[in-house]
Enzyme design. Structure first.
Site, PDB file in Angstrom:
ATOM      1  N   ALA A   1      41.874 -83.803  47.022  1.00  0.00           N
ATOM      2  CA  ALA A   1      42.146 -85.162  47.533  1.00  0.00           C
ATOM      3  C   ALA A   1      43.513 -85.239  48.201  1.00  0.00           C
ATOM      4  O   ALA A   1      43.668 -85.877  49.243  1.00  0.00           O
ATOM      5  CB  ALA A   1      42.074 -86.150  46.376  1.00  0.00           C
TER       6      ALA A   1
ATOM      7  N   HIS B   1      37.631 -98.518  33.599  1.00  0.00           N
ATOM      8  CA  HIS B   1      37.704 -97.916  32.261  1.00  0.00           C
ATOM      9  C   HIS B   1      38.994 -98.310  31.558  1.00  0.00           C
ATOM     10  O   HIS B   1      39.428 -97.670  30.594  1.00  0.00           O
ATOM     11  CB  HIS B   1      37.579 -96.390  32.338  1.00  0.00           C
TER      12      HIS B   1
ATOM     13  N   ASP C   1      45.510 -94.187  34.436  1.00  0.00           N
ATOM     14  CA  ASP C   1      46.910 -93.747  34.593  1.00  0.00           C
ATOM     15  C   ASP C   1      47.781 -94.690  35.426  1.00  0.00           C
ATOM     16  O   ASP C   1      48.992 -94.463  35.527  1.00  0.00           O
ATOM     17  CB  ASP C   1      46.941 -92.339  35.201  1.00  0.00           C
TER      18      ASP C   1
ATOM     19  N   GLN D   1      38.129 -95.041  37.839  1.00  0.00           N
ATOM     20  CA  GLN D   1      37.766 -94.731  36.455  1.00  0.00           C
ATOM     21  C   GLN D   1      39.008 -94.270  35.681  1.00  0.00           C
ATOM     22  O   GLN D   1      38.940 -94.054  34.480  1.00  0.00           O
ATOM     23  CB  GLN D   1      36.703 -93.629  36.433  1.00  0.00           C
TER      24      GLN D   1
ATOM     25  N   GLY E   1      37.029 -87.281  43.831  1.00  0.00           N
ATOM     26  CA  GLY E   1      37.429 -86.646  42.576  1.00  0.00           C
ATOM     27  C   GLY E   1      36.719 -87.148  41.351  1.00  0.00           C
ATOM     28  O   GLY E   1      37.340 -87.361  40.299  1.00  0.00           O
ATOM     29  N   THR E   2      35.399 -87.340  41.447  1.00  0.00           N
ATOM     30  CA  THR E   2      34.628 -87.696  40.255  1.00  0.00           C
ATOM     31  C   THR E   2      33.369 -86.836  40.184  1.00  0.00           C
ATOM     32  O   THR E   2      32.736 -86.578  41.205  1.00  0.00           O
ATOM     33  CB  THR E   2      34.261 -89.191  40.211  1.00  0.00           C
TER      34      THR E   2
HETATM   35  N1  APR Z   1      40.987 -83.357  44.305  1.00  0.00           N
HETATM   36  C1  APR Z   1      39.739 -83.930  44.282  1.00  0.00           C
HETATM   37  N2  APR Z   1      38.835 -83.713  43.283  1.00  0.00           N
HETATM   38  C2  APR Z   1      39.200 -82.857  42.294  1.00  0.00           C
HETATM   39  C3  APR Z   1      40.463 -82.216  42.262  1.00  0.00           C
HETATM   40  C4  APR Z   1      41.373 -82.504  43.337  1.00  0.00           C
HETATM   41  N3  APR Z   1      42.582 -81.963  43.396  1.00  0.00           N
HETATM   42  N4  APR Z   1      40.522 -81.434  41.149  1.00  0.00           N
HETATM   43  C5  APR Z   1      39.309 -81.577  40.506  1.00  0.00           C
HETATM   44  N5  APR Z   1      38.516 -82.428  41.200  1.00  0.00           N
HETATM   45  C6  APR Z   1      37.162 -82.895  40.874  1.00  0.00           C
HETATM   46  C7  APR Z   1      36.295 -81.952  40.082  1.00  0.00           C
HETATM   47  O1  APR Z   1      35.619 -81.019  40.926  1.00  0.00           O
HETATM   48  C8  APR Z   1      35.304 -82.921  39.411  1.00  0.00           C
HETATM   49  O2  APR Z   1      34.185 -83.177  40.241  1.00  0.00           O
HETATM   50  O3  APR Z   1      37.305 -84.040  40.063  1.00  0.00           O
HETATM   51  C9  APR Z   1      36.123 -84.212  39.283  1.00  0.00           C
HETATM   52  C10 APR Z   1      36.555 -84.558  37.858  1.00  0.00           C
HETATM   53  O4  APR Z   1      35.405 -84.838  37.098  1.00  0.00           O
HETATM   54  P1  APR Z   1      35.548 -85.298  35.560  1.00  0.00           P
HETATM   55  O5  APR Z   1      36.494 -84.420  34.884  1.00  0.00           O
HETATM   56  O6  APR Z   1      34.155 -85.380  35.047  1.00  0.00           O
HETATM   57  O7  APR Z   1      36.230 -86.721  35.660  1.00  0.00           O
HETATM   58  P2  APR Z   1      35.572 -88.133  36.030  1.00  0.00           P
HETATM   59  O8  APR Z   1      34.435 -87.993  36.957  1.00  0.00           O
HETATM   60  O9  APR Z   1      36.667 -89.021  36.421  1.00  0.00           O
HETATM   61  O10 APR Z   1      35.017 -88.593  34.570  1.00  0.00           O
HETATM   62  C11 APR Z   1      34.412 -89.842  34.464  1.00  0.00           C
HETATM   63  O11 APR Z   1      34.280 -89.622  32.094  1.00  0.00           O
HETATM   64  O12 APR Z   1      35.300 -88.742  30.296  1.00  0.00           O
HETATM   65  C12 APR Z   1      34.998 -89.918  30.905  1.00  0.00           C
HETATM   66  O13 APR Z   1      36.092 -92.016  30.852  1.00  0.00           O
HETATM   67  C13 APR Z   1      36.234 -90.716  31.316  1.00  0.00           C
HETATM   68  O14 APR Z   1      36.693 -91.876  33.379  1.00  0.00           O
HETATM   69  C14 APR Z   1      36.193 -90.689  32.841  1.00  0.00           C
HETATM   70  C15 APR Z   1      34.725 -90.481  33.131  1.00  0.00           C
END
Ligand code: APR
Length: 278
Positions: free
Chosen positions: A254, A123, A108, A105, A215-216
């Site tokens: 991660a 994305h 970068d 997603q 990490g999502t």
């Molecule tokens: N290692 C692993 N996971 C991590 C770390 C780390 N070092 N640091 C934070 N996290 C986790 C958090 O606990 C959280 O569950 O990464 C996740 C980030 O979640 P979001 O900020 O919601 O990001 P993401 O899931 O990628 O968002 C999805 O939403 O805003 C839109 O288009 C955007 O692609 C994005 C989509």
């Protein structure tokens, strides 16, 4: 860390024939790129109503151009400065042991920078410019190009140059066209998913026998349905996150867990001390 989950994950990796690594912002957090929904996340600082849609961005740019320049600077600069971390490198390493597809997603480009060869950016990518009328990528940037754009944005955001100078300078650095057909190849809220990446992502999830979700937060659809989709097709699912909510949860960063997990799976023996993974 749950020992049973650790051993389950290691054995699933060893047994797998095709692994999908499904990543979100968390895998790039250790490369200095903020996530979206964590305490210091983008959407905490920049409300998505104003900044997560093209119409919102345009409306805000017409009334508060400085704020939009600040937002874009905060998106572009960390990505311009970033390099892959141990998590991205471990995913690239995995390819040497088992067929691996990355569905990300993230915008970068760090999986490709780490050496992953089968990457589907559902994305889009900040490093690409798309011609929306032809639905074609017309330019791919190097990270240095983004650094130059970030510097120009910073000069405007810190009142060193005028809006007119900003636009004139950006015209040299970014292939804008006045009809607004050329723009970053990004999927914002309400947009269709990036193609062919989304079609390819569903194809590899259909075929995989193991999906690592890394990490999502699983907050955004349709991407968030992929782990359940894989599980529904009989694939094993492992979830890596400091606050994991999915199947076979492994709690941690991660950049720490992935190298150890892949090391344990393709090294000598499965460690019985999962704390080695934190
Ligand atoms: N290692 C692993 N996971 C991590 C770390 C780390 N070092 N640091 C934070 N996290 C986790 C958090 O606990 C959280 O569950 O990464 C996740 C980030 O979640 P979001 O900020 O919601 O990001 P993401 O899931 O990628 O968002 C999805 O939403 O805003 C839109 O288009 C955007 O692609 C994005 C989509």
């Amino acid at each position: 860390m749950n020992t049973d989950n650790w051993i389950t994950a290691v054995l699933a990796l060893r047994k797998a024939k095709h692994v999908v690594v499904f990543t979100g912002a968390g895998i790039s957090a250790e490369s200095g790129i903020p996530t979206f929904r964590d305490a210091d996340g983008f959407w905490q600082r920049f409300p998505p109503e104003q900044f997560a849609t093209w119409t919102g961005l345009l409306r805000t740019a017409l009334t508060r151009p400085q704020l939009v320049a600040e937002f874009v600077l905060n998106v572009v600069e960390p990505i311009a400065k970033a390099s892959p971390n141990a998590g991205h490198l471990a995913v690239a390493e995995l390819e040497k042991h088992v067929k691996t597809s990355v569905v990300t997603q993230n915008i970068d480009g760090l999986h490709q920078s780490a050496g992953s060869t089968d990457v589907h950016e559902i994305h889009g990518s900040l490093l690409e410019v798309v011609d929306t009328s032809a639905a074609q990528v017309i330019r791919r940037f190097e990270r240095n190009d983004l650094a130059q754009i970030a510097e120009t944005l910073r000069q405007y955001a810190t009142h060193q140059i005028s809006l007119f100078s900003l636009l004139r300078q950006l015209r040299k650095e970014y292939p804008f066209d006045w009809l607004g057909r050329h723009r970053p190849n990004l999927v914002l809220f309400g947009d269709a998913m990036a193609e062919p990446a989304w079609t390819e992502a569903r194809r590899v999830v259909d075929q995989c026998d193991l999906l690592l979700s890394v990490g999502t937060s699983g907050a955004v659809y349709p991407a968030a349905m992929l782990p359940d989709w894989a599980a529904g097709r009989g694939a094993a699912v492992v979830t890596i996150d400091p606050h994991p909510t999915g199947d076979c949860p492994l709690a941690g960063n991660a950049g720490t867990i992935l190298p150890r997990l892949i090391g344990d799976a393709f090294g000598t023996a499965v460690t019985s001390n999962p704390d080695a993974g934190t």
